[in-house]
Design a protein around this motif. Sequence first.
Motif, PDB file in Angstrom:
ATOM      1  N   TRP A  16       7.621   2.168  -0.742  1.00 14.18           N
ATOM      2  CA  TRP A  16       8.566   1.081  -1.010  1.00 14.18           C
ATOM      3  C   TRP A  16       8.977   0.388   0.289  1.00 14.18           C
ATOM      4  O   TRP A  16       9.109  -0.842   0.337  1.00 14.18           O
ATOM      5  CB  TRP A  16       9.794   1.634  -1.712  1.00 14.18           C
ATOM      6  N   THR A  17       9.162   1.151   1.355  1.00 12.70           N
ATOM      7  CA  THR A  17       9.541   0.567   2.642  1.00 12.70           C
ATOM      8  C   THR A  17       8.476  -0.398   3.145  1.00 12.70           C
ATOM      9  O   THR A  17       8.774  -1.519   3.592  1.00 12.70           O
ATOM     10  CB  THR A  17       9.763   1.687   3.673  1.00 12.70           C
ATOM     11  N   VAL A  18       7.226   0.018   3.072  1.00 15.16           N
ATOM     12  CA  VAL A  18       6.132  -0.846   3.541  1.00 15.16           C
ATOM     13  C   VAL A  18       6.010  -2.087   2.660  1.00 15.16           C
ATOM     14  O   VAL A  18       5.824  -3.203   3.156  1.00 15.16           O
ATOM     15  CB  VAL A  18       4.818  -0.046   3.568  1.00 15.16           C
ATOM     16  N   ASP A  19       6.124  -1.910   1.331  1.00 11.58           N
ATOM     17  CA  ASP A  19       5.986  -3.051   0.425  1.00 11.58           C
ATOM     18  C   ASP A  19       7.083  -4.090   0.648  1.00 11.58           C
ATOM     19  O   ASP A  19       6.810  -5.294   0.704  1.00 11.58           O
ATOM     20  CB  ASP A  19       6.016  -2.574  -1.030  1.00 11.58           C
ATOM     21  N   THR A  20       8.327  -3.635   0.753  1.00 16.24           N
ATOM     22  CA  THR A  20       9.426  -4.587   0.960  1.00 16.24           C
ATOM     23  C   THR A  20       9.320  -5.281   2.310  1.00 16.24           C
ATOM     24  O   THR A  20       9.635  -6.469   2.429  1.00 16.24           O
ATOM     25  CB  THR A  20      10.769  -3.867   0.845  1.00 16.24           C
ATOM     26  N   TYR A  21       8.879  -4.556   3.327  1.00 19.04           N
ATOM     27  CA  TYR A  21       8.715  -5.198   4.634  1.00 19.04           C
ATOM     28  C   TYR A  21       7.614  -6.254   4.579  1.00 19.04           C
ATOM     29  O   TYR A  21       7.735  -7.333   5.171  1.00 19.04           O
ATOM     30  CB  TYR A  21       8.382  -4.152   5.696  1.00 19.04           C
ATOM     31  N   ALA A  22       6.539  -5.943   3.832  1.00 14.65           N
ATOM     32  CA  ALA A  22       5.465  -6.925   3.713  1.00 14.65           C
ATOM     33  C   ALA A  22       5.921  -8.170   2.958  1.00 14.65           C
ATOM     34  O   ALA A  22       5.468  -9.286   3.245  1.00 14.65           O
ATOM     35  CB  ALA A  22       4.260  -6.284   3.010  1.00 14.65           C
ATOM     36  N   LYS A  23       6.825  -7.996   1.982  1.00 15.03           N
ATOM     37  CA  LYS A  23       7.337  -9.158   1.257  1.00 15.03           C
ATOM     38  C   LYS A  23       8.289  -9.989   2.116  1.00 15.03           C
ATOM     39  O   LYS A  23       8.315 -11.214   2.022  1.00 15.03           O
ATOM     40  CB  LYS A  23       8.048  -8.707  -0.006  1.00 15.03           C
ATOM     41  N   LEU A  24       9.078  -9.305   2.937  1.00 13.52           N
ATOM     42  CA  LEU A  24      10.033 -10.034   3.777  1.00 13.52           C
ATOM     43  C   LEU A  24       9.363 -10.686   4.974  1.00 13.52           C
ATOM     44  O   LEU A  24       9.821 -11.728   5.450  1.00 13.52           O
ATOM     45  CB  LEU A  24      11.123  -9.075   4.268  1.00 13.52           C
ATOM     46  N   HIS A  25       8.305 -10.089   5.475  1.00 12.84           N
ATOM     47  CA  HIS A  25       7.640 -10.606   6.671  1.00 12.84           C
ATOM     48  C   HIS A  25       6.158 -10.787   6.374  1.00 12.84           C
ATOM     49  O   HIS A  25       5.326  -9.977   6.794  1.00 12.84           O
ATOM     50  CB  HIS A  25       7.840  -9.649   7.851  1.00 12.84           C
TER      51      HIS A  25
END
Length: 369
Positions: free
Chosen positions: A327-336
């Motif tokens: 989840w951390t990697v996915d949300t970071y990819a969506k934000l950046h």
Amino acid sequence: MDRDRWLSVVLRTALLVLFFWMIRTLLVPIVLGGLFALLLSPLAEKAKPRLGRAERHTPLLFTFATIILVVIPFVFFTIEAIQSISEFLARDWTPTIQRFQSFLTEGIDIRGRSIHIGGPQLQAAIQNIGQRAASFAATFVGGMATALPGFILSLFLFGVSLYYFLRDGGKLVRWMFRFSPFPPNQTRELFASVRETVNGAILGILATAVVQGSLALLALNVFGVPNAFLLGVLAALLSFIPLVGTTPVTVGSTIYLFATGHVGSAIGMAISAVIIGLSDNVVRPWVQSSSTRMHPLIALAGIFGGLELFGPVGVFLGPVIAAMAVWTVDTYAKLHPPRREATAPPTDKDTIVPPPSKPAPAPENPPLP
């Protein structure tokens, strides 16, 4: 003013660190109770309207139901498995070792030729294994007796935390939403990911029990082990216990077949034991990944990492931590998102073909040779 602010932050952080360090040995059963409450909370909400006047006692009823239907059978079969393992290791294996040594010394008769696969070093290694098994049995039983008070305390904390999480879980979720440093949509995704992971862990345990129990029952029937049905049921129940699994049934059956002179069946049962043991590493991650849309390799790493870090309860906690990391990697990819723009391959319409160049005019007075 800045000095007072930094001092306040340092003191608050120190108090939190001190508190969590103080309860560090109690966090595993408490977190496990919270995960079970997360799994049971939808059922509890659906059951409330049907309980009538006992609606306010729903958390208590579900806690007692979980302890009676899940915890007590699990503890009972764990104790039975531990007792069976200790008795299995503590018995006199001298006749079996001697029979196995004679089998290795005499060799295998294939088409009139005797193939000797034994030797003095191998026989000494077999004797050493028997001695180590006996000492391991004594250490194992003594360690379990020492860990019994801690196990009872963990069981008590699990029941209490399950009750309070079922009763006050809604307030806790609203508090976490209010103080979450992440946007509301990401917090909902995190909670949904944790819930799916817990559901996947439960389904993975059930699927593993069915597959391993069926394979064990098939192997026991094929190779002629007595009481195959009861042993197959026992193997399915033992598969619920991490780090133990079906080993007492499959390995015990292999040794029994060797001791009774059924060498071919014993070799087949040994191969089946390896296949049944490895099936856990295939079925559990596959069910976990299909339930949570997590890659099977990440699910497998989460299960084994959780077992190494937390012990048996790592079957639940390891995949949860893995899901939070994903989840951390996915949300970071969506934000950046990546800054480079993906360019589509050019089509015939987009291709610019330069016009054909006109030939240069011939000079009026060409130079003389």
